[in-house]
Enzyme design. Sequence first.
Site, PDB file in Angstrom:
ATOM      1  N   GLY A   1     -17.205   2.086 -12.432  1.00 53.22           N
ATOM      2  CA  GLY A   1     -18.543   2.297 -11.917  1.00 53.22           C
ATOM      3  C   GLY A   1     -18.645   1.624 -10.561  1.00 53.22           C
ATOM      4  O   GLY A   1     -19.040   2.217  -9.566  1.00 53.22           O
ATOM      5  N   GLY A   2     -18.253   0.371 -10.562  1.00 56.31           N
ATOM      6  CA  GLY A   2     -18.276  -0.378  -9.319  1.00 56.31           C
ATOM      7  C   GLY A   2     -17.230  -1.467  -9.341  1.00 56.31           C
ATOM      8  O   GLY A   2     -16.767  -1.875 -10.407  1.00 56.31           O
ATOM      9  N   MET A   3     -16.839  -1.903  -8.158  1.00 54.89           N
ATOM     10  CA  MET A   3     -15.889  -3.013  -8.029  1.00 54.89           C
ATOM     11  C   MET A   3     -16.412  -3.922  -6.927  1.00 54.89           C
ATOM     12  O   MET A   3     -16.676  -3.469  -5.808  1.00 54.89           O
ATOM     13  CB  MET A   3     -14.493  -2.462  -7.705  1.00 54.89           C
ATOM     14  CG  MET A   3     -13.442  -3.543  -7.488  1.00 54.89           C
ATOM     15  SD  MET A   3     -13.157  -4.517  -8.990  1.00 54.89           S
ATOM     16  CE  MET A   3     -12.879  -6.124  -8.282  1.00 54.89           C
ATOM     17  N   GLU A   4     -16.530  -5.197  -7.271  1.00 53.96           N
ATOM     18  CA  GLU A   4     -17.243  -6.168  -6.437  1.00 53.96           C
ATOM     19  C   GLU A   4     -16.423  -6.682  -5.263  1.00 53.96           C
ATOM     20  O   GLU A   4     -16.451  -7.881  -4.969  1.00 53.96           O
ATOM     21  CB  GLU A   4     -17.688  -7.342  -7.315  1.00 53.96           C
ATOM     22  CG  GLU A   4     -16.551  -8.196  -7.917  1.00 53.96           C
ATOM     23  CD  GLU A   4     -16.030  -7.720  -9.265  1.00 53.96           C
ATOM     24  OE1 GLU A   4     -16.150  -6.521  -9.555  1.00 53.96           O
ATOM     25  OE2 GLU A   4     -15.499  -8.554 -10.014  1.00 53.96           O
TER      26      GLU A   4
ATOM     27  N   GLN B   1      -8.273  -5.404  -9.014  1.00 52.08           N
ATOM     28  CA  GLN B   1      -8.492  -6.043 -10.305  1.00 52.08           C
ATOM     29  C   GLN B   1      -7.913  -5.177 -11.411  1.00 52.08           C
ATOM     30  O   GLN B   1      -8.075  -3.962 -11.363  1.00 52.08           O
ATOM     31  CB  GLN B   1      -9.997  -6.246 -10.556  1.00 52.08           C
ATOM     32  CG  GLN B   1     -10.279  -7.204 -11.682  1.00 52.08           C
ATOM     33  CD  GLN B   1     -11.787  -7.405 -11.946  1.00 52.08           C
ATOM     34  OE1 GLN B   1     -12.618  -6.666 -11.455  1.00 52.08           O
ATOM     35  NE2 GLN B   1     -12.108  -8.387 -12.729  1.00 52.08           N
TER      36      GLN B   1
ATOM     37  N   PRO C   1     -12.029   4.930 -10.586  1.00 54.32           N
ATOM     38  CA  PRO C   1     -11.965   4.774 -12.046  1.00 54.32           C
ATOM     39  C   PRO C   1     -13.038   3.875 -12.652  1.00 54.32           C
ATOM     40  O   PRO C   1     -13.186   3.828 -13.876  1.00 54.32           O
ATOM     41  CB  PRO C   1     -10.586   4.146 -12.268  1.00 54.32           C
ATOM     42  CG  PRO C   1     -10.289   3.413 -11.003  1.00 54.32           C
ATOM     43  CD  PRO C   1     -10.925   4.225  -9.912  1.00 54.32           C
TER      44      PRO C   1
ATOM     45  N   GLN D   1      -7.381  -0.441  -5.729  1.00 55.66           N
ATOM     46  CA  GLN D   1      -8.105  -1.142  -6.799  1.00 55.66           C
ATOM     47  C   GLN D   1      -7.234  -2.315  -7.224  1.00 55.66           C
ATOM     48  O   GLN D   1      -6.174  -2.122  -7.802  1.00 55.66           O
ATOM     49  CB  GLN D   1      -8.359  -0.189  -7.977  1.00 55.66           C
ATOM     50  CG  GLN D   1      -8.838  -0.870  -9.250  1.00 55.66           C
ATOM     51  CD  GLN D   1     -10.168  -1.603  -9.096  1.00 55.66           C
ATOM     52  OE1 GLN D   1     -11.064  -1.151  -8.368  1.00 55.66           O
ATOM     53  NE2 GLN D   1     -10.303  -2.751  -9.738  1.00 55.66           N
TER      54      GLN D   1
ATOM     55  N   ASP E   1      -6.651  -5.636 -18.329  1.00 52.65           N
ATOM     56  CA  ASP E   1      -7.643  -4.558 -18.390  1.00 52.65           C
ATOM     57  C   ASP E   1      -8.045  -4.244 -19.823  1.00 52.65           C
ATOM     58  O   ASP E   1      -9.108  -3.695 -20.068  1.00 52.65           O
ATOM     59  CB  ASP E   1      -7.105  -3.285 -17.730  1.00 52.65           C
ATOM     60  CG  ASP E   1      -7.322  -3.330 -16.231  1.00 52.65           C
ATOM     61  OD1 ASP E   1      -7.586  -4.431 -15.712  1.00 52.65           O
ATOM     62  OD2 ASP E   1      -7.216  -2.275 -15.589  1.00 52.65           O
TER      63      ASP E   1
ATOM     64  N   HIS F   1     -21.957 -10.310  -8.563  1.00 53.34           N
ATOM     65  CA  HIS F   1     -20.595 -10.858  -8.518  1.00 53.34           C
ATOM     66  C   HIS F   1     -20.345 -11.660  -7.226  1.00 53.34           C
ATOM     67  O   HIS F   1     -19.381 -12.425  -7.166  1.00 53.34           O
ATOM     68  CB  HIS F   1     -19.564  -9.726  -8.572  1.00 53.34           C
ATOM     69  CG  HIS F   1     -19.163  -9.322  -9.960  1.00 53.34           C
ATOM     70  ND1 HIS F   1     -18.645 -10.200 -10.876  1.00 53.34           N
ATOM     71  CD2 HIS F   1     -19.152  -8.102 -10.567  1.00 53.34           C
ATOM     72  CE1 HIS F   1     -18.348  -9.552 -11.998  1.00 53.34           C
ATOM     73  NE2 HIS F   1     -18.647  -8.275 -11.847  1.00 53.34           N
TER      74      HIS F   1
END
Length: 622
Positions: free
Chosen positions: A292-295, A165, A290, A163, A397, A323
């Site tokens: 919902g979604g990551m683009e 971002q 962690p 992850q 964050d 995104h």
Amino acid sequence: MSNLPYKIMTRLLNQLIILTLSTSNSLFAVNNKNEIKNVDNHTLSNYSQIRVSHVHLDLTVDFSQKELTGFAALSFEKQTETNTLVLDTKYLLIDRVEDQNEHKLDFNYLEADELLGTPLSIQLNDSCKRVKVFYKTTAKSEALDWLSSNQTAGKNFPFMYTQGQSIFTRSWIPIQDTPGIRVTYSADITVPDGMLAVMSASNPQQTNSSNRYHFEMKQSISPYLIALAVGELSFKSIDERTGVYAEPSMIESCSNELVDMGKMVDEAEKLYGQYDWDRYDVIVLPPSFPFGGMENPRLTFATPTIIAGDRSLVSLIAHELAHSWSGNLVTNATWNDFWLNEGFTVYFERRIMEALYGKDYTDMLALLGFQDLTSEISSLDEDMQKLKLKLNGLHPDDAMSDIAYEKGYFFLRMLEEKKGRAKMDSFLKNYFDDHKFQTITTEEFLAYLDQNLLQGKKDGLMINQWVYQSGLPANCPKVLSNRFVQAEKAVDVFLKKGVDNIVDAAADWSTHEWLHFIKHLPENINKHQLEKLDETFNLSLNGNAEILCVWFLISIKADYKPAFDPMKIFLTKIGRRKFLQPIYEELAKKPANKTWAKQVYEKARDNYHYVSFNTIDGILKD
Ligand code: BES
Ligand code: ZN
């Protein structure tokens, strides 16, 4: 008195020395207008002097040591005369650095910062075109989540994912970790037998026997979007350009849930122009993910909690897909401009949802967003309520509040209402086109807005108030949802006449009406009333994580104990911070509940990614 001029002289001299030795951006930025406004204070790299432009990774994924080992080869472009390349790193072990001819280069670590990591300074020689940094990750690398086979659905293979971002990429790749630069990348990833690697790049669709996978990302992206996942994975096509990756036992339910993905891309293109990334795939990760979604470009990473069985949570896919324009194509230049990524994306997401599922449906989503926004505003510090943030010294964050998302959305919706949809749409389409593959600051956006949509006529729009002040301006659009009015009526009927009288009304409720209904139950509802609802609708065992989350929250408030066992299962299995954080916060309010929460957390913590356990550690500490 007499030595005062001397003191002033020495201080000036010292400052000059510090300034000259400084690796910060400021010295070189002054000559170039473009550099000054682009200074990102969440990187310790010297990206305004010299910029990484291409990354090649060659990494081996070692599950037994839980580490990535290999090298990152970085090509760069000098913006000024400099012989030093400063990269961000955090919790990496650097073995050696070479140039393109395999000659060793000197390197040293600069002063470490607890938040931003340890900058790595590399001495370049004049002919140096590319540096190869040999390194490995460590147990502390924050981007990485290593799952044992037990923590997967299939139980046969371990799993890992990254992850990036906002500022985690530096903990798995030595790089200039700022959204202010863009890089193309390629990678060769070696994995154990039987496992598949996928990245935010061109992807394989099945495992091969060489155990080595090659990736190319030819469009330039910001480093936070470089991503990798490795596991026992299957792929299933949705249409010619979209598809789903998931563990084999999940692939059918996932592809069934996400069957509209292809249509979403089509609708998105009709709205704001061609999809520029070739394929659009989604990987459904194990439940520890962690977010919902990551683009991640070309390959959205998603939580399995969207697989509700009734396609009711697919707006999350519309969001991550959106995104591909707002965020991945046009990227916030610094994390202070985060709302440019998220506010635009929520607006775009709801336009996709409206095109596919209608206005009534989308109004429910917008109204839920509005409610989250007003409750967030009542609890956030004034400074954090502004669209443009000042995050110096803070982790980006911490900016992940509903302000960027929902205040950003309502700002754009206000502009749409004032200027008309047709004008707004052509403005947005041009905005994406004019800024594609670039990064942008809030100020640049406002200037562009003024020129291209407002034509100087800003009166009454309260633009500055929206962007630079706290709270919600008076011209914030109002959303009405008839379907929610019905759900509110059901709350009244339930309270006055009992649960039997709402069974018919609730029969065709969507997830969103349920959420609205539960959130509208009065603060002082008692456990007997919750028991009635539970007996009739089986809410404690609901299969939908969004509904479970709000149900658990009200159950904690009303001390409704039968919900606690299911809540324990939920907290142990699911690592999505959006659910965990409010539940643990609510539990931490009463000493007895806090003790219980700590016991649950002792076992559950291992199932969470750093992003989540770092937040929950903070909530449960004494
Ligand atoms: N880009 C975000 C996730 C993110 C934000 C990661 C900030 C790290 C720092 C992603 O697009 C997102 O917004 N996800 C939301 C879902 C969305 C439907 C609002 C989430 O994870 O809940
Ligand atoms: Zn987002």
